[in-house]
Design an enzyme around this catalytic site. Structure first.
Site, mmCIF file in Angstrom:
data_model
loop_
_atom_site.group_PDB
_atom_site.id
_atom_site.type_symbol
_atom_site.label_atom_id
_atom_site.label_comp_id
_atom_site.label_asym_id
_atom_site.label_seq_id
_atom_site.Cartn_x
_atom_site.Cartn_y
_atom_site.Cartn_z
ATOM 1 N N HIS A 156 0.845 -1.189 0.000
ATOM 2 C CA HIS A 156 0.000 0.000 0.000
ATOM 3 C C HIS A 156 0.885 1.245 0.000
ATOM 4 O O HIS A 156 2.071 1.182 0.345
ATOM 5 C CB HIS A 156 -0.916 0.001 1.229
ATOM 6 C CG HIS A 156 -2.056 -0.956 1.107
ATOM 7 N ND1 HIS A 156 -2.585 -1.615 2.190
ATOM 8 C CD2 HIS A 156 -2.774 -1.369 0.031
ATOM 9 C CE1 HIS A 156 -3.588 -2.378 1.790
ATOM 10 N NE2 HIS A 156 -3.711 -2.253 0.485
ATOM 11 N N ASP B 232 -3.802 -6.247 -8.345
ATOM 12 C CA ASP B 232 -4.054 -7.296 -7.345
ATOM 13 C C ASP B 232 -4.754 -8.482 -8.001
ATOM 14 O O ASP B 232 -4.439 -9.639 -7.722
ATOM 15 C CB ASP B 232 -4.933 -6.773 -6.201
ATOM 16 C CG ASP B 232 -4.261 -5.683 -5.383
ATOM 17 O OD1 ASP B 232 -3.024 -5.600 -5.396
ATOM 18 O OD2 ASP B 232 -4.994 -4.914 -4.737
#
Length: 136
Positions: free
Chosen positions: A8, A60
């Protein structure tokens, strides 16, 4: 071994530092990363890796597709536990797929370092057996 490196935004510096510290280990494996994370790692190291899209834009899920085919052996995803993520369902899906396929999943610096040290010692070689069993 095929290793995915994901982080992140607030954790990107940590994953770059991790890649620098364990560059000699990571260099022996096939590396994959989401967009910005991959760029930052390549700028700071001599590691080559395959870059996917940015996580929120589908990176992802691209890594998830490889996991679903049992083509990954280790996921290092340094998550920011204090910030809400709009693509949280994608992250949960990655974790679930890793559980299904018995793929180690490190979510913080401590677990990532343990996994990389285990990798260096050959303690993740069992993944090759799991992959072969699933191919049969």
């Amino acid at each position: 071994m095929k290793i995915a490196l994901i982080a992140h935004d607030r954790m990107k510096e940590q994953i770059v530092q991790l890649a620098m510290a364990y560059e000699s280990i990571l260099a022996k494996h096939d590396l994959y990363a989401t967009g910005t994370t991959g760029s930052r790692i390549m700028e700071a190291t001599s590691l080559s890796l395959t870059r996917f899209l940015s996580g929120p834009l589908g990176g992802d899920q691209q890594i998830g597709a490889m996991i679903a085919r049992n083509e990954m052996d280790l996921i290092i995803f340094l998550r920011d536990p204090l910030t809400s993520q709009p693509h949280e369902p994608d992250i949960i899906a990655l974790l679930r797929l890793c559980d299904v396929h018995k793929i180690p999943f490190a979510t913080n610096l401590g677990s990532a370092e343990i996994m990389l040290k285990a990798l260096e010692l050959g303690q993740l070689d069992w993944r090759e057996v799991v992959r072969e069993e699933n191919e049969a």
